[in-house]
Design a protein around this motif. Structure first.
Motif, PDB file in Angstrom:
ATOM      1  N   UNK A 148      -5.288  -6.688   0.689  1.00 21.37           N
ATOM      2  CA  UNK A 148      -4.396  -5.703   0.057  1.00 21.37           C
ATOM      3  C   UNK A 148      -4.319  -5.898  -1.447  1.00 21.37           C
ATOM      4  N   UNK A 149      -4.712  -7.046  -1.939  1.00 21.46           N
ATOM      5  CA  UNK A 149      -4.620  -7.287  -3.378  1.00 21.46           C
ATOM      6  C   UNK A 149      -5.790  -6.700  -4.153  1.00 21.46           C
ATOM      7  N   UNK A 150      -6.860  -6.308  -3.464  1.00 24.91           N
ATOM      8  CA  UNK A 150      -8.033  -5.772  -4.142  1.00 24.91           C
ATOM      9  C   UNK A 150      -8.070  -4.253  -4.154  1.00 24.91           C
ATOM     10  N   UNK A 151      -7.259  -3.606  -3.348  1.00 28.97           N
ATOM     11  CA  UNK A 151      -7.158  -2.157  -3.347  1.00 28.97           C
ATOM     12  C   UNK A 151      -5.884  -1.810  -4.098  1.00 28.97           C
ATOM     13  N   UNK A 152      -5.990  -1.023  -5.156  1.00 26.48           N
ATOM     14  CA  UNK A 152      -4.861  -0.807  -6.062  1.00 26.48           C
ATOM     15  C   UNK A 152      -3.656  -0.194  -5.363  1.00 26.48           C
ATOM     16  N   UNK A 153      -3.848   0.799  -4.521  1.00 28.41           N
ATOM     17  CA  UNK A 153      -2.714   1.432  -3.847  1.00 28.41           C
ATOM     18  C   UNK A 153      -2.027   0.460  -2.893  1.00 28.41           C
ATOM     19  N   UNK A 154      -2.791  -0.368  -2.220  1.00 22.28           N
ATOM     20  CA  UNK A 154      -2.199  -1.372  -1.343  1.00 22.28           C
ATOM     21  C   UNK A 154      -1.482  -2.450  -2.144  1.00 22.28           C
ATOM     22  N   UNK A 155      -2.018  -2.776  -3.299  1.00 21.33           N
ATOM     23  CA  UNK A 155      -1.355  -3.734  -4.187  1.00 21.33           C
ATOM     24  C   UNK A 155       0.011  -3.206  -4.626  1.00 21.33           C
ATOM     25  N   UNK A 156       0.078  -1.909  -4.974  1.00 17.31           N
ATOM     26  CA  UNK A 156       1.355  -1.313  -5.353  1.00 17.31           C
ATOM     27  C   UNK A 156       2.343  -1.328  -4.192  1.00 17.31           C
ATOM     28  N   UNK A 157       1.856  -1.131  -2.973  1.00 19.74           N
ATOM     29  CA  UNK A 157       2.720  -1.196  -1.802  1.00 19.74           C
ATOM     30  C   UNK A 157       3.293  -2.594  -1.630  1.00 19.74           C
ATOM     31  N   UNK A 158       2.467  -3.608  -1.807  1.00 22.04           N
ATOM     32  CA  UNK A 158       2.926  -4.994  -1.690  1.00 22.04           C
ATOM     33  C   UNK A 158       3.960  -5.309  -2.775  1.00 22.04           C
ATOM     34  N   UNK A 159       3.724  -4.860  -3.991  1.00 23.20           N
ATOM     35  CA  UNK A 159       4.672  -5.100  -5.084  1.00 23.20           C
ATOM     36  C   UNK A 159       6.011  -4.424  -4.799  1.00 23.20           C
ATOM     37  N   UNK A 160       5.982  -3.194  -4.306  1.00 24.35           N
ATOM     38  CA  UNK A 160       7.229  -2.504  -3.971  1.00 24.35           C
ATOM     39  C   UNK A 160       7.970  -3.210  -2.841  1.00 24.35           C
ATOM     40  N   UNK A 161       7.252  -3.697  -1.850  1.00 31.80           N
ATOM     41  CA  UNK A 161       7.899  -4.434  -0.765  1.00 31.80           C
ATOM     42  C   UNK A 161       8.534  -5.722  -1.268  1.00 31.80           C
TER      43      UNK A 161
ATOM     44  N   UNK B  78      13.399   3.357  -5.413  1.00 30.23           N
ATOM     45  CA  UNK B  78      13.608   4.119  -4.182  1.00 30.23           C
ATOM     46  C   UNK B  78      12.655   5.312  -4.105  1.00 30.23           C
ATOM     47  N   UNK B  79      12.469   5.999  -5.219  1.00 27.35           N
ATOM     48  CA  UNK B  79      11.541   7.133  -5.236  1.00 27.35           C
ATOM     49  C   UNK B  79      10.112   6.669  -4.975  1.00 27.35           C
ATOM     50  N   UNK B  80       9.725   5.548  -5.563  1.00 31.04           N
ATOM     51  CA  UNK B  80       8.377   5.022  -5.344  1.00 31.04           C
ATOM     52  C   UNK B  80       8.189   4.580  -3.900  1.00 31.04           C
ATOM     53  N   UNK B  81       9.223   3.987  -3.302  1.00 25.15           N
ATOM     54  CA  UNK B  81       9.137   3.583  -1.891  1.00 25.15           C
ATOM     55  C   UNK B  81       8.993   4.806  -0.995  1.00 25.15           C
ATOM     56  N   UNK B  82       9.714   5.864  -1.299  1.00 24.43           N
ATOM     57  CA  UNK B  82       9.604   7.094  -0.531  1.00 24.43           C
ATOM     58  C   UNK B  82       8.198   7.679  -0.646  1.00 24.43           C
ATOM     59  N   UNK B  83       7.671   7.722  -1.857  1.00 28.48           N
ATOM     60  CA  UNK B  83       6.310   8.241  -2.050  1.00 28.48           C
ATOM     61  C   UNK B  83       5.263   7.375  -1.357  1.00 28.48           C
ATOM     62  N   UNK B  84       5.427   6.059  -1.435  1.00 25.63           N
ATOM     63  CA  UNK B  84       4.471   5.166  -0.754  1.00 25.63           C
ATOM     64  C   UNK B  84       4.554   5.340   0.757  1.00 25.63           C
ATOM     65  N   UNK B  85       5.774   5.496   1.274  1.00 25.57           N
ATOM     66  CA  UNK B  85       5.919   5.718   2.710  1.00 25.57           C
ATOM     67  C   UNK B  85       5.245   7.003   3.162  1.00 25.57           C
ATOM     68  N   UNK B  86       5.426   8.065   2.386  1.00 25.47           N
ATOM     69  CA  UNK B  86       4.762   9.322   2.712  1.00 25.47           C
ATOM     70  C   UNK B  86       3.249   9.192   2.617  1.00 25.47           C
ATOM     71  N   UNK B  87       2.772   8.454   1.620  1.00 26.74           N
ATOM     72  CA  UNK B  87       1.327   8.263   1.484  1.00 26.74           C
ATOM     73  C   UNK B  87       0.756   7.495   2.674  1.00 26.74           C
ATOM     74  N   UNK B  88       1.492   6.490   3.126  1.00 21.07           N
ATOM     75  CA  UNK B  88       1.012   5.689   4.260  1.00 21.07           C
ATOM     76  C   UNK B  88       1.029   6.523   5.534  1.00 21.07           C
ATOM     77  N   UNK B  89       2.052   7.359   5.711  1.00 19.75           N
ATOM     78  CA  UNK B  89       2.151   8.150   6.925  1.00 19.75           C
ATOM     79  C   UNK B  89       1.129   9.273   7.004  1.00 19.75           C
ATOM     80  N   UNK B  90       0.881   9.932   5.884  1.00 15.74           N
ATOM     81  CA  UNK B  90       0.083  11.160   5.945  1.00 15.74           C
ATOM     82  C   UNK B  90      -1.320  11.051   5.335  1.00 15.74           C
ATOM     83  N   UNK B  91      -1.642   9.981   4.644  1.00 14.70           N
ATOM     84  CA  UNK B  91      -2.970   9.899   4.019  1.00 14.70           C
ATOM     85  C   UNK B  91      -3.706   8.680   4.414  1.00 14.70           C
TER      86      UNK B  91
END
Length: 70
Positions: free
Chosen positions: A3-16, A57-70
């Motif tokens: 997850x640290x080498x894929x930028x979007x997954x890295x952002x998810x880890x940082x938000x968590x 909170x907005x970033x967590x919502x967007x990341x959650x939507x990205x994980x669910x639908x993309x």
């Protein structure tokens, strides 16, 4: 791939990390008292979560939507 080498997954880890540290600091403030060293990183993450909570909170919502639908 890690997850640290894929930028979007890295952002998810940082938000968590930010959300988890903020939650821990609110409920157990003695754990994150140290501002230096290894625990200082988590104190800084909690501070970001406290000060920028609407944006986090907005970033967590967007990341959650990205994980669910993309």
């Amino acid at each position: 791939m890690s997850a640290l080498f894929v930028f979007q997954d890295f952002l998810t880890v940082v938000l968590l990390i930010i959300c988890t540290c903020t939650y821990i600091k609110i409920h157990f403030p003695k754990i994150l008292d140290h501002r230096t060293g290894f625990r200082g990183f988590f104190w800084k993450a909690a501070r970001i979560g406290e000060r920028l909570s609407p944006w986090v909170a907005a970033c967590c919502l967007l990341m959650g939507l990205r994980i669910l639908f993309f």
